[in-house]
Design a protein around this motif. Sequence first.
Motif, PDB file in Angstrom:
ATOM      1  N   UNK A 140      10.191  -2.375  11.107  1.00  0.00           N
ATOM      2  CA  UNK A 140      10.656  -2.600   9.738  1.00  0.00           C
ATOM      3  C   UNK A 140      10.489  -1.321   8.924  1.00  0.00           C
ATOM      4  N   UNK A 141      11.377  -1.110   7.962  1.00  0.00           N
ATOM      5  CA  UNK A 141      11.204  -0.027   6.995  1.00  0.00           C
ATOM      6  C   UNK A 141      10.281  -0.506   5.880  1.00  0.00           C
ATOM      7  N   UNK A 142       9.379   0.364   5.467  1.00  0.00           N
ATOM      8  CA  UNK A 142       8.417  -0.017   4.429  1.00  0.00           C
ATOM      9  C   UNK A 142       8.209   1.169   3.502  1.00  0.00           C
ATOM     10  N   UNK A 143       8.549   0.990   2.213  1.00  0.00           N
ATOM     11  CA  UNK A 143       8.441   2.066   1.232  1.00  0.00           C
ATOM     12  C   UNK A 143       7.571   1.636   0.054  1.00  0.00           C
ATOM     13  N   UNK A 144       6.969   2.630  -0.601  1.00  0.00           N
ATOM     14  CA  UNK A 144       6.103   2.331  -1.755  1.00  0.00           C
ATOM     15  C   UNK A 144       6.437   3.232  -2.939  1.00  0.00           C
ATOM     16  N   UNK A 145       6.208   2.685  -4.127  1.00  0.00           N
ATOM     17  CA  UNK A 145       6.261   3.429  -5.388  1.00  0.00           C
ATOM     18  C   UNK A 145       5.072   2.944  -6.217  1.00  0.00           C
TER      19      UNK A 145
ATOM     20  N   UNK B 264      -5.506   2.085  -6.233  1.00  0.00           N
ATOM     21  CA  UNK B 264      -6.140   2.390  -4.951  1.00  0.00           C
ATOM     22  C   UNK B 264      -6.156   1.176  -4.028  1.00  0.00           C
ATOM     23  N   UNK B 265      -6.359  -0.012  -4.627  1.00  0.00           N
ATOM     24  CA  UNK B 265      -6.366  -1.244  -3.840  1.00  0.00           C
ATOM     25  C   UNK B 265      -5.007  -1.491  -3.204  1.00  0.00           C
ATOM     26  N   UNK B 266      -3.947  -1.313  -3.990  1.00  0.00           N
ATOM     27  CA  UNK B 266      -2.592  -1.523  -3.477  1.00  0.00           C
ATOM     28  C   UNK B 266      -2.243  -0.482  -2.413  1.00  0.00           C
ATOM     29  N   UNK B 267      -2.742   0.752  -2.571  1.00  0.00           N
ATOM     30  CA  UNK B 267      -2.498   1.791  -1.562  1.00  0.00           C
ATOM     31  C   UNK B 267      -3.173   1.437  -0.243  1.00  0.00           C
ATOM     32  N   UNK B 268      -4.355   0.805  -0.311  1.00  0.00           N
ATOM     33  CA  UNK B 268      -5.035   0.341   0.908  1.00  0.00           C
ATOM     34  C   UNK B 268      -4.167  -0.667   1.642  1.00  0.00           C
ATOM     35  N   UNK B 269      -3.574  -1.590   0.895  1.00  0.00           N
ATOM     36  CA  UNK B 269      -2.693  -2.589   1.512  1.00  0.00           C
ATOM     37  C   UNK B 269      -1.472  -1.928   2.136  1.00  0.00           C
ATOM     38  N   UNK B 270      -0.926  -0.930   1.429  1.00  0.00           N
ATOM     39  CA  UNK B 270       0.247  -0.232   1.970  1.00  0.00           C
ATOM     40  C   UNK B 270      -0.081   0.479   3.287  1.00  0.00           C
ATOM     41  N   UNK B 271      -1.230   1.170   3.337  1.00  0.00           N
ATOM     42  CA  UNK B 271      -1.621   1.901   4.544  1.00  0.00           C
ATOM     43  C   UNK B 271      -1.767   0.958   5.735  1.00  0.00           C
TER      44      UNK B 271
ATOM     45  N   UNK C  54       1.667  -2.013  10.571  1.00  0.00           N
ATOM     46  CA  UNK C  54       2.314  -3.265  10.984  1.00  0.00           C
ATOM     47  C   UNK C  54       3.830  -3.101  10.995  1.00  0.00           C
ATOM     48  N   UNK C  55       4.364  -2.414   9.974  1.00  0.00           N
ATOM     49  CA  UNK C  55       5.817  -2.210   9.871  1.00  0.00           C
ATOM     50  C   UNK C  55       6.352  -1.438  11.075  1.00  0.00           C
ATOM     51  N   UNK C  56       5.620  -0.425  11.518  1.00  0.00           N
ATOM     52  CA  UNK C  56       6.052   0.354  12.682  1.00  0.00           C
ATOM     53  C   UNK C  56       6.106  -0.509  13.937  1.00  0.00           C
ATOM     54  N   UNK C  57       5.128  -1.393  14.086  1.00  0.00           N
ATOM     55  CA  UNK C  57       5.105  -2.279  15.256  1.00  0.00           C
ATOM     56  C   UNK C  57       6.244  -3.299  15.213  1.00  0.00           C
ATOM     57  N   UNK C  58       6.631  -3.723  13.994  1.00  0.00           N
ATOM     58  CA  UNK C  58       7.672  -4.746  13.848  1.00  0.00           C
ATOM     59  C   UNK C  58       9.062  -4.142  13.645  1.00  0.00           C
TER      60      UNK C  58
ATOM     61  N   UNK D 204      -2.087  -9.352  -2.565  1.00  0.00           N
ATOM     62  CA  UNK D 204      -1.140  -8.363  -2.040  1.00  0.00           C
ATOM     63  C   UNK D 204      -0.909  -8.592  -0.547  1.00  0.00           C
ATOM     64  N   UNK D 205      -1.994  -8.823   0.198  1.00  0.00           N
ATOM     65  CA  UNK D 205      -1.884  -9.051   1.641  1.00  0.00           C
ATOM     66  C   UNK D 205      -1.037 -10.291   1.947  1.00  0.00           C
ATOM     67  N   UNK D 206      -1.298 -11.382   1.239  1.00  0.00           N
ATOM     68  CA  UNK D 206      -0.588 -12.637   1.528  1.00  0.00           C
ATOM     69  C   UNK D 206       0.908 -12.521   1.247  1.00  0.00           C
ATOM     70  N   UNK D 207       1.260 -11.870   0.127  1.00  0.00           N
ATOM     71  CA  UNK D 207       2.685 -11.725  -0.197  1.00  0.00           C
ATOM     72  C   UNK D 207       3.370 -10.790   0.797  1.00  0.00           C
ATOM     73  N   UNK D 208       2.697  -9.662   1.132  1.00  0.00           N
ATOM     74  CA  UNK D 208       3.275  -8.734   2.107  1.00  0.00           C
ATOM     75  C   UNK D 208       3.421  -9.386   3.471  1.00  0.00           C
ATOM     76  N   UNK D 209       2.422 -10.152   3.863  1.00  0.00           N
ATOM     77  CA  UNK D 209       2.487 -10.854   5.149  1.00  0.00           C
ATOM     78  C   UNK D 209       3.678 -11.808   5.182  1.00  0.00           C
ATOM     79  N   UNK D 210       3.904 -12.506   4.070  1.00  0.00           N
ATOM     80  CA  UNK D 210       5.037 -13.422   3.963  1.00  0.00           C
ATOM     81  C   UNK D 210       6.361 -12.667   4.061  1.00  0.00           C
ATOM     82  N   UNK D 211       6.461 -11.547   3.336  1.00  0.00           N
ATOM     83  CA  UNK D 211       7.696 -10.758   3.334  1.00  0.00           C
ATOM     84  C   UNK D 211       7.983 -10.161   4.707  1.00  0.00           C
TER      85      UNK D 211
END
Length: 424
Positions: A290-295, A272-279, A284-288, A313-320
Amino acid sequence: MVNIYAIIILLLIITNILFIYAYSKKRKEGNAHRRFKNEIAKNININIKNPVDDFLLHQLNSYIKNLEEKYKSEKYKRRNIFSILDNLSEGIILVSFNQNEIIRVDFANSFAKNIFTTENFVGRSLTEVIDNHNLIELTLKSFKTNKEMEEETSFYYPEKKYFRCQVKSINVENYRVIILLDITKEKNLEDLRREFLTIMSHEMRTPLSVISGYLETILHEPNLNEEIYQPLKKIEEEISRLTRMFNDLLDIERLEKNIGEEKRFVYFNFSNTVKRAFDFFKIVANKMSLEFEEQIEDDLYVFGNEDRLLQVVYNILDNSFKFTALKEKGEKKVWLRLYKKDKTIILEIEDTGIGIPSKELKRIFHLFYRVDKSRSRQVPGLGIGLYIVKKVLENHNARIYLDSEENNGTLFQVILPVKTNIET
């Protein structure tokens, strides 16, 4: 007359006896000489047709001279190599390992000798000549696992000063070469910079909070002109960014000292925590663009600090996201994956961004480190996000792996232990 003939015959007999004796002795000496030469020829692997020939001795003489020249040449090379090693600014220690699990010191250059407790170190056990448990454990582990090791530790100088060192053990056949790199100045500067930024962060939080409060009040004015509203909104965004940055700097001290971290550990649904980060990052991906997919597998529980792991999760995603956006051509895509494997939970964040040069990979998690590249310098930041990731995961007994290639994207893989006895 008879007596004269008798004397002559006797002399001839004596002469023959002496001749036969001399011939027999000479023959025996020749046989011994021949056997000696044959034995020499056999031992030094020289093929000759006639071992009696004195040419063998000439070959033997040449062979000995060649050996002497080679010995002198190798001795000269060895002396030059040791001279070069002795004058290096890094410490070099050569050690070997015997069946009794004793690490023997075979060589040390001048830099390395400064950390020894005695001058007579050659042939002695490493534990006898050095007072550093970390170095001994690292070397022993390197021998037992047959892997290269690296870590930071501190040593004591004769001048009663400590210096900080990067220690690396390299495998060379049955030996280990221990390299000591003095990083005292770099670490002291890092500590000074950290102390300065921590003090500044404490001091800046109050005025930023005041400014943010006033801005929020102004922005909620119903009759605010649009031309004024937009610049003020930008100011609010920058203040929020500064506040997050200063909070990260304050986090570093707490994470390094592990202050109050374990008190906040609970069993929680990491899926659930990771899904919050994805949402959040989907927007952010739409604004930039970028394509963003989850499994993300459902109901994967971990024991830890949920806020801290969400921060990972936030810091790594922000970096990517930032470094994928810098890519000028080709696919711009980020994947977020969470799944269970054996007794671990694995989080993977992969992108198709500009990647990281191989020489930079080992330093990417260092505090304040940023890849020295013109395009990456376009991204704002202090280089503390991935350092926080590393510290949070260390406090959770988790591991992180990085695989990247310049211009071909990056993969972060976080491995967390599974907790089966979930308390509800």
